[in-house]
Design a protein around this motif. Structure first.
Motif, PDB file in Angstrom:
ATOM      1  N   PRO A  96      24.435   7.098  -3.601  1.00  0.00           N
ATOM      2  CA  PRO A  96      25.413   6.938  -2.516  1.00  0.00           C
ATOM      3  C   PRO A  96      26.562   6.028  -2.937  1.00  0.00           C
ATOM      4  N   GLY A  97      27.777   6.455  -2.628  1.00  0.00           N
ATOM      5  CA  GLY A  97      28.958   5.704  -3.043  1.00  0.00           C
ATOM      6  C   GLY A  97      29.401   6.010  -4.458  1.00  0.00           C
ATOM      7  N   GLY A  98      28.724   6.959  -5.119  1.00  0.00           N
ATOM      8  CA  GLY A  98      29.036   7.279  -6.506  1.00  0.00           C
ATOM      9  C   GLY A  98      30.257   8.165  -6.650  1.00  0.00           C
ATOM     10  N   ARG A  99      30.629   8.393  -7.904  1.00  0.00           N
ATOM     11  CA  ARG A  99      31.792   9.205  -8.241  1.00  0.00           C
ATOM     12  C   ARG A  99      31.422  10.167  -9.375  1.00  0.00           C
ATOM     13  N   LEU A 100      31.681  11.458  -9.151  1.00  0.00           N
ATOM     14  CA  LEU A 100      31.532  12.451 -10.207  1.00  0.00           C
ATOM     15  C   LEU A 100      32.868  13.175 -10.316  1.00  0.00           C
ATOM     16  N   LEU A 101      33.576  12.916 -11.428  1.00  0.00           N
ATOM     17  CA  LEU A 101      34.925  13.433 -11.607  1.00  0.00           C
ATOM     18  C   LEU A 101      34.992  14.294 -12.857  1.00  0.00           C
ATOM     19  N   VAL A 102      35.618  15.449 -12.739  1.00  0.00           N
ATOM     20  CA  VAL A 102      35.829  16.355 -13.869  1.00  0.00           C
ATOM     21  C   VAL A 102      37.311  16.345 -14.207  1.00  0.00           C
ATOM     22  N   VAL A 103      37.636  15.985 -15.443  1.00  0.00           N
ATOM     23  CA  VAL A 103      39.038  15.935 -15.874  1.00  0.00           C
ATOM     24  C   VAL A 103      39.516  17.356 -16.150  1.00  0.00           C
ATOM     25  N   ALA A 104      40.494  17.796 -15.387  1.00  0.00           N
ATOM     26  CA  ALA A 104      41.072  19.138 -15.545  1.00  0.00           C
ATOM     27  C   ALA A 104      42.575  18.974 -15.785  1.00  0.00           C
ATOM     28  N   SER A 105      43.399  19.810 -15.169  1.00  0.00           N
ATOM     29  CA  SER A 105      44.851  19.670 -15.263  1.00  0.00           C
ATOM     30  C   SER A 105      45.481  20.417 -14.105  1.00  0.00           C
ATOM     31  N   SER A 106      46.790  20.297 -13.984  1.00  0.00           N
ATOM     32  CA  SER A 106      47.480  20.991 -12.896  1.00  0.00           C
ATOM     33  C   SER A 106      47.426  22.501 -13.063  1.00  0.00           C
ATOM     34  N   LEU A 107      47.020  22.975 -14.244  1.00  0.00           N
ATOM     35  CA  LEU A 107      46.824  24.417 -14.452  1.00  0.00           C
ATOM     36  C   LEU A 107      45.584  24.924 -13.742  1.00  0.00           C
ATOM     37  N   GLY A 108      44.805  24.026 -13.157  1.00  0.00           N
ATOM     38  CA  GLY A 108      43.550  24.411 -12.548  1.00  0.00           C
ATOM     39  C   GLY A 108      43.630  24.938 -11.136  1.00  0.00           C
ATOM     40  N   THR A 109      44.824  25.249 -10.648  1.00  0.00           N
ATOM     41  CA  THR A 109      44.936  25.837  -9.308  1.00  0.00           C
ATOM     42  C   THR A 109      44.940  27.360  -9.399  1.00  0.00           C
ATOM     43  N   LEU A 110      44.409  27.988  -8.386  1.00  0.00           N
ATOM     44  CA  LEU A 110      44.141  29.431  -8.408  1.00  0.00           C
ATOM     45  C   LEU A 110      45.394  30.266  -8.650  1.00  0.00           C
ATOM     46  N   GLY A 111      46.540  29.795  -8.158  1.00  0.00           N
ATOM     47  CA  GLY A 111      47.772  30.556  -8.300  1.00  0.00           C
ATOM     48  C   GLY A 111      48.219  30.782  -9.727  1.00  0.00           C
ATOM     49  N   HIS A 112      47.635  30.048 -10.677  1.00  0.00           N
ATOM     50  CA  HIS A 112      47.997  30.250 -12.083  1.00  0.00           C
ATOM     51  C   HIS A 112      47.342  31.484 -12.686  1.00  0.00           C
ATOM     52  N   LEU A 113      46.453  32.118 -11.921  1.00  0.00           N
ATOM     53  CA  LEU A 113      45.816  33.345 -12.401  1.00  0.00           C
ATOM     54  C   LEU A 113      46.430  34.572 -11.749  1.00  0.00           C
ATOM     55  N   GLY A 154      50.723  27.369  -7.653  1.00  0.00           N
ATOM     56  CA  GLY A 154      50.940  27.759  -9.039  1.00  0.00           C
ATOM     57  C   GLY A 154      51.325  29.215  -9.186  1.00  0.00           C
ATOM     58  N   THR A 155      51.822  29.547 -10.360  1.00  0.00           N
ATOM     59  CA  THR A 155      52.175  30.925 -10.689  1.00  0.00           C
ATOM     60  C   THR A 155      51.618  31.251 -12.074  1.00  0.00           C
TER      61      THR A 155
END
Length: 295
Positions: free
Chosen positions: A133-150, A283-284
């Motif tokens: 509880p109170g923890g953090r799980l973060l995955v480093v991605a990028s702004s390319l990770g939004t669905l509109g880029h596909l 994204g596009t």
């Protein structure tokens, strides 16, 4: 004394991962532990010793050998931390395969997908249940990770997908690359785009199953976009580095999420850049002739 907090960073030998480990070690308490992981034993040992010796370091720092392409090794490490400490408090999945513009995208696909996607799935599956509880799980991605880029044809593979469905989509993409059918199916030639979308989709899938419970306990699961970072991995992809951050600068916004006193529900399960959630549908699709990708 409170129980020690346990933090884990993958891909932490250098660059952003190293900066994240340094920041955690500086901001955590002396009885806390930062596990700095990587797949080269000598580099892991040297990096852990170097971080330990920094004047700002307060927490304990330990190097831990971890090849994230070995999903069984990820599971064994999770079991070890469960046995020794009962759980974890911070997990930052940061490992990435270095890819040069001159490299064959299809030739490097397996390695890139294994490091960025298969490993992300394993981290989420193995360490999500260990997050206290109170923890953090973060995955480093990028702004390319939004669905509109596909290509829109691919959106149904990731929209409201479960983790199993994201894994299936990733393996379908991998198969299409090997069978030379990826482009006709709508997959972009550049690996980074579908890889990042799949990372964010995986985070969204896991977060969607835990949202109510996690928000009640102040726990955050999210993807993060650090922005343009001047590292050996990213430098070959950009013609203009005038606006690039150093790894230490880029780490600050991520660390602010780690040490925030509360969790903003608007950020939970999202792709976060500089404290703001990016639009999942934004994204596009990239122009294939443009070799320079946006961070």
């Amino acid at each position: 004394m409170n129980a020690p907090r346990i933090a884990l960073v993958t891909g932490a030998n250098q660059g952003l991962g190293r900066a994240l480990a340094e920041g955690l070690a500086a901001r955590m308490a002396p009885h806390d532990l930062v596990l700095l992981t990587g797949r080269d034993a000598q580099r892991v040992t040297e990096a852990a010793h170097a971080v330990t010796r920094l004047p700002a370091t307060r927490a304990q720092v330990r190097g831990k050998l971890l090849d994230v392409t070995d999903t069984e090794a990820i599971g064994r490490l999770a079991d070890e931390l469960r046995s020794q400490y009962g759980g974890v408090d911070v997990v930052i999945s940061n490992a990435v395969a270095r890819l040069l513009p001159s490299d064959s995208q299809s030739g490097r696909a397996d390695e890139f997908i294994d490091v960025s996607n298969t490993a992300t799935h394993a981290v989420l599956r193995s360490f999500g249940p260990l997050l206290r509880p109170g923890g953090r799980l973060l995955v480093v991605a990028s702004s390319l990770g939004t669905l509109g880029h596909l290509d829109p044809r691919l959106h149904p593979l990731f929209e409201e997908a479960s983790l199993d469905q994201v894994e299936y989509a990733v393996e379908s993409w991998r198969s299409a690359i090997h069978h030379n059918t990826a482009q006709e199916a709508g997959w972009p030639r550049w690996l980074n785009v579908p890889s990042k979308v799949a990372q964010v989709a995986a985070v969204r899938a896991v977060a969607g199953q835990r949202r109510e419970r996690d928000l009640a306990s102040g726990t955050l699961i999210a993807a993060v976009c650090p922005g343009m970072v001047d590292t050996a991995t990213s430098r070959p992809w950009f013609g203009d580095y005038s606006q690039a951050q150093s790894p230490a600068e880029a780490a600050r916004a991520v660390l602010d999420l780690v040490f925030s006193e509360s969790v903003d529900p608007a950020l939970y399960g999202e792709l976060i850049r500089f404290g703001e959630a990016l639009d999942w549908h934004g994204g596009t699709p990239p122009v294939e002739q443009d070799r320079l990708l946006t961070p």
